[in-house]
Design an enzyme around this catalytic site. Sequence first.
Site, PDB file in Angstrom:
ATOM      1  N   GLU A 167       4.979   8.515   7.385  1.00 52.62           N
ATOM      2  CA  GLU A 167       5.885   7.974   8.578  1.00 52.62           C
ATOM      3  C   GLU A 167       7.522   7.917   8.435  1.00 52.62           C
ATOM      4  OE1 GLU A 167       5.860   3.096  10.592  1.00 52.62           O
ATOM      5  OE2 GLU A 167       5.322   3.396   7.763  1.00 52.62           O
ATOM      6  N   ILE A 190       1.192  -1.101   0.315  1.00 54.94           N
ATOM      7  CA  ILE A 190       0.312   0.265   0.150  1.00 54.94           C
ATOM      8  C   ILE A 190       0.914   1.245  -0.010  1.00 54.94           C
ATOM      9  CG2 ILE A 190      -1.929  -1.407   1.424  1.00 54.94           C
ATOM     10  CD1 ILE A 190      -0.882   0.376   3.673  1.00 54.94           C
ATOM     11  N   ASP A 191       2.501   1.319   0.613  1.00 49.15           N
ATOM     12  CA  ASP A 191       2.712   2.490   0.100  1.00 49.15           C
ATOM     13  C   ASP A 191       3.308   2.080  -1.476  1.00 49.15           C
ATOM     14  OD1 ASP A 191       3.765   1.606   2.889  1.00 49.15           O
ATOM     15  OD2 ASP A 191       5.457   0.651   2.926  1.00 49.15           O
ATOM     16  N   GLY A 239       4.345   4.463   5.439  1.00 54.47           N
ATOM     17  CA  GLY A 239       4.851   4.495   4.241  1.00 54.47           C
ATOM     18  C   GLY A 239       5.920   5.135   4.970  1.00 54.47           C
ATOM     19  N   ARG A 240       6.910   3.961   5.470  1.00 56.15           N
ATOM     20  CA  ARG A 240       8.146   4.434   5.566  1.00 56.15           C
ATOM     21  C   ARG A 240       8.974   4.809   4.539  1.00 56.15           C
ATOM     22  NH1 ARG A 240      10.594  -0.280   9.983  1.00 56.15           N
ATOM     23  NH2 ARG A 240       8.158   0.571  11.145  1.00 56.15           N
ATOM     24  N   ARG A 255      -5.362  -2.146   5.223  1.00 54.14           N
ATOM     25  CA  ARG A 255      -4.279  -3.416   4.812  1.00 54.14           C
ATOM     26  C   ARG A 255      -5.325  -4.818   3.923  1.00 54.14           C
ATOM     27  NH1 ARG A 255       0.958  -4.681   7.516  1.00 54.14           N
ATOM     28  NH2 ARG A 255      -0.884  -5.887   8.452  1.00 54.14           N
TER      29      ARG A 255
END
Length: 452
Positions: free
Chosen positions: A243, A137-138, A183-184, A338
């Site tokens: 994030e 999803i990122d 979203g790292r 998710r």
Amino acid sequence: MAESSRGKLAIVTGGGPAPGINGVISSVTIEAINQGLEVIGFTDGFKNLVLGDASAARPLTIPDVAPYYHRGGSILGTSRTNPAKKPEDLARVISTLQGLGVKYLVTVGGDDTAFGGSQVYKQCNGAIKVAHVPKTIDNDLPLPPGVPTFGFETARHYGVQVASNVREDAKTTTRWYMIVCMGRAAGHLALGVGKASAATVTIIAEEFRGKPVTLKLVCDILIGSMIKRKAQGRGYGLAILSEGLLESIGEAGLLAAMWDLMPAALVAELKRRSTKEQDEALAEYLGRFGNVERDAFGHLRLGEIEFGRMVRALLSKRLDVLGLKTTIVDKDLGYELRCADPIPFDAEYTRNLGYGAVKFLLSPEADKYGAIVSFLEGKLVPLKFEDMINPKTQRMRPRLVDVDAENYECARRYMIRLEPADFSDPERLQKLAAVVKLTPEKFREEFGHVVE
């Protein structure tokens, strides 16, 4: 089930969930069976395969998978087990697959799953043909320009619903909401949610272009937005934070920020101690914002830190000093998205990807290389593993938000945040400074750095 004349295809799903996994499983199974293949699915990703547990394989038929095409989650489950971390694990994976007569493998997942699939192909010299369907999803995998990873559009869709509801709550109750969006590695989801929900301000790590990022800088950008909104007669707003900002601030930055959050008496006491004792005390204080754990190399596991709560604490302290009273509510956004049912975009997209995976595996090209399945302008585009995955890092290069593109430029134009013109125009500067009862000079001293 009788052995198929064309062979057996296995499906493995790995990594975190994403809307559309069942769509891929369904479309792969249906197309493979229609092409004369037998299909099996492994439960819980590579977790059982690395143990050599063949009982984790279950036969898949069209009636098994068809009802779940539009459903979220994964009927096969998932796990974050990386089969390529240890040679003996990979050997058991390949032995188990070959023992079951698997000739074709479809992996569904992110970096670790893709690398695992690529190593299966490499180590068995192509005896098992491999296609990987990328998901996150990122949206941070390096697919062709404009091509999203499946699940992203659904996550953004439902994320916008949450953000829009929260924005209306902020207006109704005259408060500020702050959402930290998953979203790292990249800020695509945060920017997409913020832009489509008309958030007041969205902050992503990419906008700093690799320059040092501090927690104070992030907070001052947010406070600048609050001041500007107040000057416009609105004491409410919605902020979206990526994030990835947590990674950009880093361990040293987080520990340094603890000085600003500690009570003055504790700060004074620590100043008299040794550097080692100070570092230990800062790390202990950081524990107020999550579980302070360290990895095998002694580095903090930043994912355990409650970033939103930390930002809110520092914001509240800074706002008290400025005499700007407002209620701030923080919320994390990601896990809720998710396993959502895929929206039509991802339902259609995953059907293409599953069909494309089988088509590639049965093509002559699959004898030459393993590939990541992609579609560009409606056409199947297999991307070679060796072109996509760095063998040293075992990961794909993350696709970042292009902050030089008009897509980001447009997003910035509709945000309410301090801009250079606010400091160059004396009348605007005076109006902003008056909100927090500062002189224009003092306001520039306090907040001028956010536009540098």
